[in-house]
Design a protein around this motif. Sequence first.
Motif, mmCIF file in Angstrom:
data_model
loop_
_atom_site.group_PDB
_atom_site.id
_atom_site.type_symbol
_atom_site.label_atom_id
_atom_site.label_comp_id
_atom_site.label_asym_id
_atom_site.label_seq_id
_atom_site.Cartn_x
_atom_site.Cartn_y
_atom_site.Cartn_z
ATOM 1 N N PHE A 1 0.832 -1.187 0.000
ATOM 2 C CA PHE A 1 0.000 0.000 0.000
ATOM 3 C C PHE A 1 0.878 1.251 0.000
ATOM 4 O O PHE A 1 0.559 2.238 -0.656
ATOM 5 N N ARG A 2 1.946 1.194 0.748
ATOM 6 C CA ARG A 2 2.850 2.346 0.863
ATOM 7 C C ARG A 2 4.285 1.845 0.754
ATOM 8 O O ARG A 2 4.726 1.003 1.535
ATOM 9 N N THR A 3 5.039 2.369 -0.216
ATOM 10 C CA THR A 3 6.400 1.885 -0.451
ATOM 11 C C THR A 3 7.465 2.788 0.155
ATOM 12 O O THR A 3 8.613 2.364 0.295
ATOM 13 N N CYS A 4 7.129 4.036 0.444
ATOM 14 C CA CYS A 4 8.075 5.040 0.941
ATOM 15 C C CYS A 4 9.085 5.478 -0.123
ATOM 16 O O CYS A 4 10.074 6.144 0.185
ATOM 17 N N ASP A 5 8.853 5.098 -1.349
ATOM 18 C CA ASP A 5 9.681 5.553 -2.468
ATOM 19 C C ASP A 5 9.086 6.861 -2.987
ATOM 20 O O ASP A 5 7.901 6.903 -3.342
ATOM 21 N N PRO A 6 9.867 7.943 -3.046
ATOM 22 C CA PRO A 6 9.313 9.216 -3.529
ATOM 23 C C PRO A 6 8.823 9.155 -4.971
ATOM 24 O O PRO A 6 8.054 10.020 -5.398
ATOM 25 N N ASP A 7 9.235 8.131 -5.717
ATOM 26 C CA ASP A 7 8.764 7.989 -7.097
ATOM 27 C C ASP A 7 7.473 7.166 -7.194
ATOM 28 O O ASP A 7 6.935 6.988 -8.285
ATOM 29 N N ASP A 8 7.008 6.631 -6.055
ATOM 30 C CA ASP A 8 5.763 5.877 -6.021
ATOM 31 C C ASP A 8 4.673 6.690 -5.339
ATOM 32 O O ASP A 8 4.956 7.623 -4.572
ATOM 33 N N LEU A 9 3.412 6.336 -5.588
ATOM 34 C CA LEU A 9 2.272 6.943 -4.918
ATOM 35 C C LEU A 9 1.687 5.958 -3.919
ATOM 36 O O LEU A 9 1.642 4.751 -4.171
ATOM 37 N N ASP A 10 1.224 6.478 -2.785
ATOM 38 C CA ASP A 10 0.578 5.634 -1.789
ATOM 39 C C ASP A 10 -0.795 5.201 -2.285
ATOM 40 O O ASP A 10 -1.502 5.957 -2.969
ATOM 41 N N GLU B 1 -4.028 18.363 9.505
ATOM 42 C CA GLU B 1 -3.880 16.912 9.427
ATOM 43 C C GLU B 1 -2.407 16.544 9.514
ATOM 44 O O GLU B 1 -1.568 17.117 8.824
ATOM 45 N N LYS B 2 -2.107 15.569 10.375
ATOM 46 C CA LYS B 2 -0.730 15.140 10.549
ATOM 47 C C LYS B 2 -0.352 14.093 9.510
ATOM 48 O O LYS B 2 -1.139 13.214 9.190
ATOM 49 N N VAL B 3 0.858 14.204 8.999
ATOM 50 C CA VAL B 3 1.378 13.234 8.030
ATOM 51 C C VAL B 3 2.099 12.130 8.782
ATOM 52 O O VAL B 3 3.006 12.392 9.573
ATOM 53 N N ILE B 4 1.690 10.896 8.589
ATOM 54 C CA ILE B 4 2.306 9.766 9.275
ATOM 55 C C ILE B 4 3.663 9.469 8.632
ATOM 56 O O ILE B 4 3.753 9.300 7.416
ATOM 57 N N PRO B 5 4.728 9.416 9.424
ATOM 58 C CA PRO B 5 6.053 9.123 8.846
ATOM 59 C C PRO B 5 6.042 7.779 8.137
ATOM 60 O O PRO B 5 5.369 6.840 8.539
ATOM 61 N N CYS B 6 6.834 7.684 7.069
ATOM 62 C CA CYS B 6 6.855 6.467 6.268
ATOM 63 C C CYS B 6 7.937 5.523 6.774
ATOM 64 O O CYS B 6 9.014 5.952 7.192
ATOM 65 N N SER B 7 7.615 4.227 6.730
ATOM 66 C CA SER B 7 8.566 3.200 7.125
ATOM 67 C C SER B 7 8.738 2.230 5.967
ATOM 68 O O SER B 7 7.777 1.855 5.308
ATOM 69 N N ARG B 8 9.955 1.786 5.758
ATOM 70 C CA ARG B 8 10.224 0.849 4.668
ATOM 71 C C ARG B 8 9.762 -0.566 5.012
ATOM 72 O O ARG B 8 9.759 -1.447 4.164
#
Length: 591
Positions: free
Chosen positions: A128-137, A553-560
């Motif tokens: 669902f979430r990759t944490c890659d800036p080139d990908d979209l959640d 709205e708070k942005v949840i930090p991304c984890s790999r």
Amino acid sequence: MPGFTTCLLALPCLLLGGSVAMDAGFLPHQMRLAEDFYLSWDLDVDSQLVTFLVLARTKGWVGVGITNTGGMDKADMAVGWLKDGEAYFHDRHGVGNNVPVIDDSQDYKLLALVENETHTEMKFRRPFRTCDPDDLDLTDDTLRIIFACATADPTDVNKIPYHNLAGVKSAQILIYGQTVHPKPANRSSFDVVTNFTVPTKATFYSCTIGKMPHLEQKHHIYMVEPIIPEASKNFVHHMVLNVCPSTYTDDSITEASGCYEHDQQGVFMSCLEILAAWAVGGQTLIYPEKAGLPLGTPEDPIYYMLQIHYDNPTAMPGVLDHSGFRLHMTAELRKYDIGMFWTGLAVGPMHFIPPQVSSFKTYGYCDTSPINKDVNKTYSDMWLLGSLLHTHLVGTQIRVLHFRNGKQIGILAQDANYDFNLQETRTLKEPVRVKRGDVLITECTYNTENRSTITWGGLGTTDEMCLAFMWYYPRNEFTGCNSLQVLQTVAAALNVSATRKEDLFAILQNWNWTERSAADIEVKLRDADHYLYTLERTGHRVTKVKIPEIPEEKVIPCSRLGAFGGSERQEGVPLALVASLIMVAWYQAVL
């Protein structure tokens, strides 16, 4: 590769003729993106992974991607092909309208990539979430799926031939709830449909009042299926099935006619409680196994109103419509009764959006407190199951915020990429408790950069709305609430003198609207008094309220964690490693 257009989550391209049965061999969630071009997917919510399957009639490359805007730039894509028995597959991103660039981090995992004499199938998985800036959640929001394919394979991974087919469609990828139609014992169904010739008007609301089937015992409606005939699908914008008061009789039954004609308005406007709702892009609604919409007891509706909103901008004559709902029910009762309520901003011209601004927010207030609270009565909590969010053409985002004791405690529903052409009832991942007395704030965001005049709140498609339809269990007497601002409060917020609405409208039309002036008015209107209208089966209440402070709205930090760790580019993979996942014989059987 200029003009590659949109690509979303692994999709096939069918160019050689023939067709495919959508219910054979596909994953649970399915979309036909084009003629012989299909995307299906399945969710693993616990592992936060989604598997995509693309099937296309082509022996060349196929590509699919997700984007927030529908354009190629910054789109997140998967592109693959087979050549000389080897599979080539890459996680890519868009830079302008050029050939999609291969990501440094490969976060899409290829599961299968095969072809036969006519078709190519590509199956892959991503978090669902990759944490890659080139990908979209992947979120609960609407996403634009872009897709393309060609008849030829690339000769170089960085030189992809121009596509033969491409397009874009909106979809919600994270779909919760059931997808398989239940078939309980002792089941039956009935249709609530219109018989109406669509007027040659750009926008028209048709209403008809009818009678529910007579039942000897209580039933539960477990599934609501929209009925949209092929001849009507380009004209029906949305449908609402309302419950009429218990005072109605067989004399109240009417043929379909204009909802807001003066001779019928009082009859139609009294049917306020919502039983079912559908809008363009919506699918069949399946209720959870523990709850159903009740029918057949003295407390349940006898008479209904079917409202259908038509769009006919080209004034096409002679379109006879039989749209409506098929309600599936069973005598095998479930544990809870389901109810529905609506909330948001009252529809009317005191709801307005300035022209030529990139963002303008409006707010609706809803207090769920009982109208006449009995201290000796215990009021059950409401467990929200899902929602249908609704604005018109300039709406871009909608949120329903949940407040308790003056503080925001959550977001009940939201769509940060709202698409007017994809409005559907969306099931929550888990039911959410709303206590009687909690406050719901509906926040709508609009973009009017392409409009030169004010957009007014109203019924037409080019007017605007800010509404949310919510369904919950167990059912109680609460049927909805919304708020509005009156002439005096709007004039005071703008610091102008206006005793007639015509005077205020003239002032607003001649206002010097800029991004800055619109932002200033947005804040003043938000902080001004709102008049709250609360509706229950037994009466209504009007009170004066103010919109509470809404925190950022708070942005949840991304984890790999959970991603595939930026694996190496997957190219030149021997076909034998993936072909076992696909049965070529299946192609021959169903294609």
